[in-house]
Design an enzyme around this catalytic site. Structure first.
Site, short mmCIF file in Angstrom:
data_model
loop_
_atom_site.label_atom_id
_atom_site.label_comp_id
_atom_site.label_asym_id
_atom_site.label_seq_id
_atom_site.Cartn_x
_atom_site.Cartn_y
_atom_site.Cartn_z
N GLY A 180 8.91 65.31 -34.43
CA GLY A 180 10.18 65.15 -35.12
C GLY A 180 11.41 65.20 -34.23
N SER A 181 11.24 64.91 -32.93
CA SER A 181 12.42 64.93 -32.06
C SER A 181 13.39 63.81 -32.44
CB SER A 181 12.03 64.84 -30.59
OG SER A 181 11.54 63.56 -30.26
N ASN A 182 12.87 62.69 -32.92
CA ASN A 182 13.77 61.61 -33.37
C ASN A 182 14.52 62.01 -34.63
OD1 ASN A 182 13.72 58.96 -31.77
ND2 ASN A 182 11.59 59.62 -31.76
N MET A 203 2.85 57.75 -38.27
CA MET A 203 1.66 57.17 -37.66
C MET A 203 0.69 56.60 -38.70
SD MET A 203 2.70 57.59 -34.64
CE MET A 203 1.34 57.19 -33.54
N HIS A 246 9.49 52.39 -32.20
CA HIS A 246 8.20 52.23 -31.51
C HIS A 246 8.44 52.32 -30.00
CE1 HIS A 246 4.08 50.86 -30.99
NE2 HIS A 246 4.53 50.10 -30.02
C1 GAR Z 1 8.12 58.40 -30.79
O1 GAR Z 1 8.07 58.20 -29.42
C2 GAR Z 1 7.91 57.10 -31.54
O2 GAR Z 1 8.38 55.99 -30.85
C3 GAR Z 1 6.41 57.07 -31.67
O3 GAR Z 1 6.04 58.40 -31.92
C4 GAR Z 1 6.95 59.26 -31.26
C5 GAR Z 1 7.38 60.35 -32.22
O4 GAR Z 1 8.13 61.34 -31.56
N1 GAR Z 1 6.03 56.21 -32.75
C6 GAR Z 1 4.94 55.45 -32.74
O5 GAR Z 1 4.15 55.43 -31.83
C7 GAR Z 1 4.76 54.61 -33.98
N2 GAR Z 1 3.64 53.71 -33.85
P1 GAR Z 1 8.92 62.43 -32.40
O6 GAR Z 1 7.97 62.96 -33.47
O7 GAR Z 1 9.28 63.48 -31.41
O8 GAR Z 1 10.13 61.77 -33.01
#
Ligand code: GAR
Length: 202
Positions: free
Chosen positions: A12-14, A90, A109
């Site tokens: 969940g950093s995004n 995912m 992505h």
């Molecule tokens: C992110 O890097 C995103 O681009 C990737 O998962 C990570 C989640 O990070 N998404 C995918 O690979 C989608 N197919 P986060 O949970 O720290 O935001």
């Protein structure tokens, strides 16, 4: 002000980066709900800390992808979400979710799409030996990691890169562009809506 519903499967950093952009006044929006599908996802703690409702919908509890998406739509609707933000989501989506929020689902992505769609995009880029990769925010369509591209950022692959190091550098760019891309997509959607309004008045 945009009402965002965030779908997340993990860290969940995004999600946190989007909250930070909102708090800094860089994005006029509110995250009204987070939906997560893994009981141990750290995003749930982040949401709790921010006082945002987080709803666990465990995909293992649903017989079909459509049933799962139906449940997601119900939660998003009950929180009056306008835009669905996939921040590390995912799961594959079905037409059920897409039809409920046409052109209003955005995904991030970790590659420069259309290169390296699907799982392990960072590893795919390393294996391919590309010298530049990055991240992409796009409108979600049925096919995995397809749909109109809203924004991209490039990241160099360094000679001594590991997947972890490269991913960390990609994430810095993700955290920078996601909120910008949300604002841009919303702006474009509003402009289109205004144009079709003036066409129908004429
Ligand atoms: C992110 O890097 C995103 O681009 C990737 O998962 C990570 C989640 O990070 N998404 C995918 O690979 C989608 N197919 P986060 O949970 O720290 O935001």
């Amino acid at each position: 002000e945009l009402r965002l519903g965030v779908l997340a499967s993990g860290n969940g950093s995004n999600f946190s980066a989007i909250l930070a952009a909102i708090a800094a006044g860089q994005l006029r929006a509110e995250v009204t709900v987070v939906v997560y599908n893994n009981p141990t996802a750290k995003v749930a703690e982040r949401a709790a800390a921010a006082g945002i409702p987080a709803v666990l919908l465990d995909h293992r509890a649903y017989e079909t992808r459509v049933a799962m998406d139906q449940a997601i739509v119900a939660v998003l609707r009950s929180h009056r979400v306008d835009w669905v933000i996939m921040a590390g989501w995912m799961r594959r989506v079905t037409q059920r979710l897409i039809d409920a929020f046409p052109q209003k689902i955005l995904n991030i992505h970790p590659s420069l799409l259309p290169s390296f769609p699907g799982l392990a995009a960072v590893e795919q880029a390393l294996t391919a030996g590309v010298k530049i990769t990055g991240c992409t925010v796009h409108v979600v369509e049925l096919e995995v990691d397809s749909g109109p591209i809203i924004m991209q950022a490039a990241v160099p692959v360094l000679p001594d890169d590991s997947a972890e190091k490269l991913q960390a550098r990609i994430q810095i760019q993700e955290h920078r562009i996601f909120s910008l891309a949300i604002a841009l997509a919303a702006q474009q959607a509003q402009k289109l809506a205004q144009q079709s309004e003036s066409i129908s008045i004429r």
